[in-house]
Scaffold this motif. Sequence first.
Motif, PDB file in Angstrom:
ATOM      1  N   LYS A 165      10.030   8.566  -2.872  1.00 58.54           N
ATOM      2  CA  LYS A 165      10.360   7.206  -3.309  1.00 58.54           C
ATOM      3  C   LYS A 165      11.871   6.953  -3.142  1.00 58.54           C
ATOM      4  O   LYS A 165      12.273   5.882  -2.702  1.00 58.54           O
TER       5      LYS A 165
ATOM      6  N   ASP B 162      -0.388   7.984   7.186  1.00 60.14           N
ATOM      7  CA  ASP B 162      -0.704   7.156   6.017  1.00 60.14           C
ATOM      8  C   ASP B 162      -0.850   8.019   4.773  1.00 60.14           C
ATOM      9  O   ASP B 162      -0.741   7.528   3.655  1.00 60.14           O
TER      10      ASP B 162
ATOM     11  N   PRO C  90      -6.446   4.699   8.978  1.00 64.79           N
ATOM     12  CA  PRO C  90      -5.450   5.603   8.417  1.00 64.79           C
ATOM     13  C   PRO C  90      -5.565   7.025   8.963  1.00 64.79           C
ATOM     14  O   PRO C  90      -6.664   7.506   9.248  1.00 64.79           O
ATOM     15  N   VAL C  91      -4.413   7.660   9.102  1.00 62.05           N
ATOM     16  CA  VAL C  91      -4.370   9.044   9.552  1.00 62.05           C
ATOM     17  C   VAL C  91      -3.770   9.906   8.442  1.00 62.05           C
ATOM     18  O   VAL C  91      -2.708   9.605   7.896  1.00 62.05           O
TER      19      VAL C  91
ATOM     20  N   GLU D 116      -5.188  11.517  -4.368  1.00 66.25           N
ATOM     21  CA  GLU D 116      -6.532  11.737  -3.878  1.00 66.25           C
ATOM     22  C   GLU D 116      -6.697  13.240  -3.704  1.00 66.25           C
ATOM     23  O   GLU D 116      -5.702  13.964  -3.632  1.00 66.25           O
TER      24      GLU D 116
ATOM     25  N   GLU E 279       7.058   4.033   0.271  1.00 63.44           N
ATOM     26  CA  GLU E 279       6.225   3.416  -0.768  1.00 63.44           C
ATOM     27  C   GLU E 279       5.318   4.487  -1.369  1.00 63.44           C
ATOM     28  O   GLU E 279       4.495   5.093  -0.678  1.00 63.44           O
ATOM     29  N   ILE E 280       5.512   4.724  -2.662  1.00 73.30           N
ATOM     30  CA  ILE E 280       4.804   5.817  -3.334  1.00 73.30           C
ATOM     31  C   ILE E 280       4.373   5.334  -4.715  1.00 73.30           C
ATOM     32  O   ILE E 280       5.095   4.607  -5.375  1.00 73.30           O
ATOM     33  N   ARG E 281       3.188   5.745  -5.152  1.00 74.36           N
ATOM     34  CA  ARG E 281       2.730   5.430  -6.508  1.00 74.36           C
ATOM     35  C   ARG E 281       3.270   6.495  -7.458  1.00 74.36           C
ATOM     36  O   ARG E 281       2.967   7.679  -7.295  1.00 74.36           O
TER      37      ARG E 281
ATOM     38  N   ARG F 132      -0.097   8.266   0.606  1.00 73.60           N
ATOM     39  CA  ARG F 132      -0.834   9.149  -0.308  1.00 73.60           C
ATOM     40  C   ARG F 132      -0.466  10.623  -0.149  1.00 73.60           C
ATOM     41  O   ARG F 132      -0.290  11.096   0.971  1.00 73.60           O
TER      42      ARG F 132
ATOM     43  N   PRO G 239      -9.834   9.337  -6.538  1.00 70.97           N
ATOM     44  CA  PRO G 239     -10.836   9.520  -5.489  1.00 70.97           C
ATOM     45  C   PRO G 239     -10.815  10.909  -4.868  1.00 70.97           C
ATOM     46  O   PRO G 239      -9.767  11.553  -4.844  1.00 70.97           O
TER      47      PRO G 239
ATOM     48  N   LEU H 250       0.845  -1.196   0.000  1.00 67.64           N
ATOM     49  CA  LEU H 250       0.000   0.000   0.000  1.00 67.64           C
ATOM     50  C   LEU H 250       0.883   1.251   0.000  1.00 67.64           C
ATOM     51  O   LEU H 250       1.810   1.358   0.798  1.00 67.64           O
ATOM     52  N   ALA H 251       0.565   2.170  -0.891  1.00 72.81           N
ATOM     53  CA  ALA H 251       1.379   3.378  -1.019  1.00 72.81           C
ATOM     54  C   ALA H 251       0.901   4.476  -0.069  1.00 72.81           C
ATOM     55  O   ALA H 251      -0.276   4.560   0.260  1.00 72.81           O
TER      56      ALA H 251
END
Lengths: 194, 251
Positions: free
Chosen positions: B243, B220, B197-198, B46, B248-250, B5, B76, B2-3
Motif C-alpha cells: 500500500k 491481479d 485476472p492472472v 483469498e 491498491e490493497i485491502r 489480492r 473466498p 479493485l484491490a
Amino acid sequence: MKVVIIDYKAGNIQSVKFALERIGIYATVTDNISEIISADKVILPGVGEASYAMTALKGKKLDNVIPSLTQPVMGICLGMQLLCKYSEEGDTNCLGIFEQVAKLFPATKLKVPQIGWNTITNLKTNLFKNIKENDYQYLVHSYYVELSNYTIAKTNYVIDYSSALQKNNFYGVQFHPEKSGLAGQIILENFIKL
Amino acid sequence: MLAKRIIPCLDIKNGRTVKGINFENIRDAGDPVELAIAYSEKGADELVFLDITATIEKRKTFSKLVTRIAKQINIPFTVGGGIGSIEDASKLLNAGADKISINSAAVNDPELIKKLANKFGNQCIVLAIDTKFENNDWFVYANGGKLKTGVKTIDWAKQAVAHGAGEILLTSMNNDGTKNGFAVDITKRISEAVNVPVIASGGAGTREHFKDVFIDGKADAALAASIFHFEEIEIYSLKKYLKQNKIEIRL
C-alpha cells in the motif's frame, strides 16, 4: 426466526449456510414452496450461470413463487441478477422484480470477470447499518446492473454500477457478504434483523 | 478501486498441508484449517487449496476438508487438484468451495473448460497452468509438472480463456521454490494477452517480489506458500508495504 436458502442446485449454497451459522442462524436449504412462503427471511444465493439458474428455478416452479413473496428476500450475486428483468448472460429472461437488466461489462483494459475486493459507497437502508463508506466487499462477476433509483450501494469497476439494490421487501447484493470477512458478516446480521 | 489480492496457497495431502520445493522434497507445514483461519485473520484476501492426494478414495477426505474450511473461514477460497469432470467440480462447490481450479484435465480435454463454464459460470473456473521456460519460450507442463506438452503457454492461456476460463493461475516451474522472485516476464505477457485476472505463482521470497509482480508483471493477484507457512513474510506487513508503494490493497 426461520431463514430459508432457496435450493436450486446451481448455486453455491453451502457458503451462505455456513456464514449464517457463524452468526448463530441455522437456515433451511430447500426448494419446497410452502417452506419458502412461510419463512421469515429468504435468501436466493448465487454462483452460477443465469440461463442455467433460471431453468432450474422454473423447473421447480419457483419463478412464480419468488416475486410473490412478502417477507425480506435477498439475492446474492447471481441471485441479485436473477431478481432483475433480464440478463445478457445466456440471453435470459429473469424474475423481473427490478426493471433493470444485467449487462456484460464493456470490453476495456479492465478484466472481466471482476474478481476480488472492491469498495462500496453511497450506502442506503438498514442493510448497511454500521458499515463504513468504502468498506471492501468480495465480488466475482462478469455482468453488472446499472445505477437506478433502486441502487442502495455503488461500486466502481469500468463504470459506476449497483452493488446493491432494494425495492420494497426485495434486496439484492452483487457482492458476497458470506465471503467478505467481518464487514460481510455485519451485512448478513443486518438482513436477518430487517 | 479493485484491490490486488494476496493469496496463500496450501498444498494438501491426506488432509495435511505440504509444500513441494520445485515439486519435490515435500515438507509438512501444518493443519490446513488452522492455517486457513490464521490467514483469514491476518488479512489474506483469498486462499487456494490444492489436493495432491493421488487416489480417488482419499479425495473424499479432501471434500470433507473443504466443508470444514468453508464452515470456519469468511473469505473466498479456490480448490483444485485432480478435478476431471462436472461431478468432481460440483462436489467441491457443493462442499463449500467458491471456485475450482483445473489443470491437467483441461490440457487433455479443453472442452472440459467449456462444460464447466456453461454449468457454473466462467467466474468460478480457474485455469491453473504450470509453465517452464526452455528453448527461449514458455511451455505448458501437465500432470504435476511431469508431462511436457509442447504447447506454448501464451497460446494455451488464450485458448482456455476463449473456452471460458475465468481466471488464470500461472505457476512458473523455473521459479517455484527458489525464492528468487516471480516470473515477471511471462506473467506480464499472459496478463496483457488475456482479459481475465492472472494470479502469479512461484518464486516469492521478499516483499519486493510482490511489488514487482504487481507493477511490472501486471498480476491481479499473487500466490505464495512456504514463505507464508513458515512466516518468513507476514501478510499484514506485506500488505502495508504494498500500500505504501501505491498499490491498491485491502487493509
